[in-house]
Design an enzyme around this catalytic site. Sequence first.
Site, PDB file in Angstrom:
ATOM      1  N   HIS A  67       0.840  -1.215   0.000  1.00  0.00           N
ATOM      2  CA  HIS A  67       0.000   0.000   0.000  1.00  0.00           C
ATOM      3  C   HIS A  67       0.866   1.252   0.000  1.00  0.00           C
ATOM      4  O   HIS A  67       1.810   1.351   0.772  1.00  0.00           O
ATOM      5  CB  HIS A  67      -0.905  -0.001   1.235  1.00  0.00           C
ATOM      6  CG  HIS A  67      -2.064  -0.936   1.109  1.00  0.00           C
ATOM      7  ND1 HIS A  67      -1.909  -2.310   1.126  1.00  0.00           N
ATOM      8  CD2 HIS A  67      -3.376  -0.703   0.896  1.00  0.00           C
ATOM      9  CE1 HIS A  67      -3.082  -2.870   0.952  1.00  0.00           C
ATOM     10  NE2 HIS A  67      -4.000  -1.934   0.799  1.00  0.00           N
ATOM     11  N   PRO A  68       0.500   2.221  -0.845  1.00  0.00           N
ATOM     12  CA  PRO A  68       1.252   3.482  -0.860  1.00  0.00           C
ATOM     13  C   PRO A  68       0.928   4.301   0.393  1.00  0.00           C
ATOM     14  O   PRO A  68      -0.206   4.246   0.888  1.00  0.00           O
ATOM     15  CB  PRO A  68       0.715   4.187  -2.114  1.00  0.00           C
ATOM     16  CG  PRO A  68      -0.688   3.705  -2.249  1.00  0.00           C
ATOM     17  CD  PRO A  68      -0.667   2.272  -1.773  1.00  0.00           C
ATOM     18  N   SER A  84      -6.251   4.224  -5.761  1.00  0.00           N
ATOM     19  CA  SER A  84      -5.640   4.961  -4.652  1.00  0.00           C
ATOM     20  C   SER A  84      -5.727   6.458  -4.874  1.00  0.00           C
ATOM     21  O   SER A  84      -5.936   7.234  -3.948  1.00  0.00           O
ATOM     22  CB  SER A  84      -4.173   4.547  -4.482  1.00  0.00           C
ATOM     23  OG  SER A  84      -4.111   3.341  -3.771  1.00  0.00           O
ATOM     24  N   GLU A  86      -8.062   8.109  -6.420  1.00  0.00           N
ATOM     25  CA  GLU A  86      -9.424   8.544  -6.070  1.00  0.00           C
ATOM     26  C   GLU A  86      -9.616   8.551  -4.553  1.00  0.00           C
ATOM     27  O   GLU A  86     -10.112   9.504  -3.964  1.00  0.00           O
ATOM     28  CB  GLU A  86     -10.460   7.585  -6.682  1.00  0.00           C
ATOM     29  CG  GLU A  86     -10.717   7.797  -8.167  1.00  0.00           C
ATOM     30  CD  GLU A  86     -11.493   6.615  -8.788  1.00  0.00           C
ATOM     31  OE1 GLU A  86     -11.420   6.466 -10.017  1.00  0.00           O
ATOM     32  OE2 GLU A  86     -12.141   5.851  -8.031  1.00  0.00           O
ATOM     33  N   GLU A  87      -9.172   7.485  -3.910  1.00  0.00           N
ATOM     34  CA  GLU A  87      -9.379   7.357  -2.456  1.00  0.00           C
ATOM     35  C   GLU A  87      -8.626   8.431  -1.684  1.00  0.00           C
ATOM     36  O   GLU A  87      -9.154   9.080  -0.793  1.00  0.00           O
ATOM     37  CB  GLU A  87      -8.954   5.954  -1.994  1.00  0.00           C
ATOM     38  CG  GLU A  87      -9.895   4.866  -2.472  1.00  0.00           C
ATOM     39  CD  GLU A  87      -9.218   3.514  -2.663  1.00  0.00           C
ATOM     40  OE1 GLU A  87      -9.911   2.537  -3.012  1.00  0.00           O
ATOM     41  OE2 GLU A  87      -7.979   3.430  -2.473  1.00  0.00           O
ATOM     42  N   PHE A 119       1.315   2.501   7.533  1.00  0.00           N
ATOM     43  CA  PHE A 119      -0.016   2.773   8.100  1.00  0.00           C
ATOM     44  C   PHE A 119      -1.032   2.669   6.971  1.00  0.00           C
ATOM     45  O   PHE A 119      -0.888   3.311   5.924  1.00  0.00           O
ATOM     46  CB  PHE A 119      -0.037   4.185   8.692  1.00  0.00           C
ATOM     47  CG  PHE A 119      -1.409   4.636   9.141  1.00  0.00           C
ATOM     48  CD1 PHE A 119      -2.138   5.572   8.406  1.00  0.00           C
ATOM     49  CD2 PHE A 119      -1.965   4.118  10.302  1.00  0.00           C
ATOM     50  CE1 PHE A 119      -3.389   5.983   8.822  1.00  0.00           C
ATOM     51  CE2 PHE A 119      -3.230   4.533  10.725  1.00  0.00           C
ATOM     52  CZ  PHE A 119      -3.939   5.460   9.983  1.00  0.00           C
TER      53      PHE A 119
HETATM   54  N1  LIG Z   1      -1.718   3.784   3.251  1.00  0.00           N
HETATM   55  C1  LIG Z   1      -3.029   3.792   2.923  1.00  0.00           C
HETATM   56  O1  LIG Z   1      -3.917   3.686   3.763  1.00  0.00           O
HETATM   57  N2  LIG Z   1      -3.312   3.936   1.580  1.00  0.00           N
HETATM   58  C2  LIG Z   1      -4.603   3.957   1.119  1.00  0.00           C
HETATM   59  N3  LIG Z   1      -5.750   3.815   1.767  1.00  0.00           N
HETATM   60  C3  LIG Z   1      -6.793   3.902   0.860  1.00  0.00           C
HETATM   61  O2  LIG Z   1      -7.985   3.830   1.110  1.00  0.00           O
HETATM   62  N4  LIG Z   1      -6.290   4.111  -0.386  1.00  0.00           N
HETATM   63  C4  LIG Z   1      -4.919   4.163  -0.277  1.00  0.00           C
HETATM   64  O3  LIG Z   1      -4.073   4.358  -1.171  1.00  0.00           O
END
Ligand SMILES: NC(=O)NC1=NC(=O)NC1=O
Length: 174
Positions: A67-68, A84, A86-87, A119
């Site tokens: 996950h980034p 990601s 968009e989120e 995280f």
């Molecule tokens: N580290 C993250 O929590 N990344 C992310 N959460 C999301 O909902 N989209 C992401 O890229």
Amino acid sequence: MDINQVNALTYEGFVHFFGNVVEKCPLVSAAVWSSRPFKDISDIEAHISDFINSLPDSGKEGILRCHPDLAGRDLQSGTLTRESTEEQGQAGMTTLDSAERLLMYRLNSEYKERFGFPFVICARLNSKAEIVRQLSQRLKNERAAELEHAIQEVTKICSLRLNSIVLPDIQTKL
Ligand SMILES: NC(=O)NC1=NC(=O)NC1=O
């Protein structure tokens, strides 16, 4: 696409549409394809969370490491996946001022230092302020508890992504 169309997909088609419901982990969809036919979206979700929960801790940590960071390097360089982007955009990560960006960077680094994985939170379900509060709070967790909490967030992200691909049954019956 409705659940019958999902069940008719070839393996390649299934991974094409569902390969990123868990960020950068197409293995997960490639694995649950064997469990078709699916009754509905929640059946797909259940198979995905069963697969993830059956992984050893190293596998769960591996999923988190795909996950980034929120407001991290990938966001700055525009290399986030479409989902990601968009989120993170929806959670206000693209409109942080420099102080907020520095705070996120500092907290993310501290978290990674402590746990050895990034995280992860379901950005769509949290405001910018809530994300900072959660990150600060969860930093205090014991490692084992935090690993489980983070994986629960992955399944929330997955659920929202699935619901953007598969039409819920009700809509296909109207
Ligand atoms: N580290 C993250 O929590 N990344 C992310 N959460 C999301 O909902 N989209 C992401 O890229």
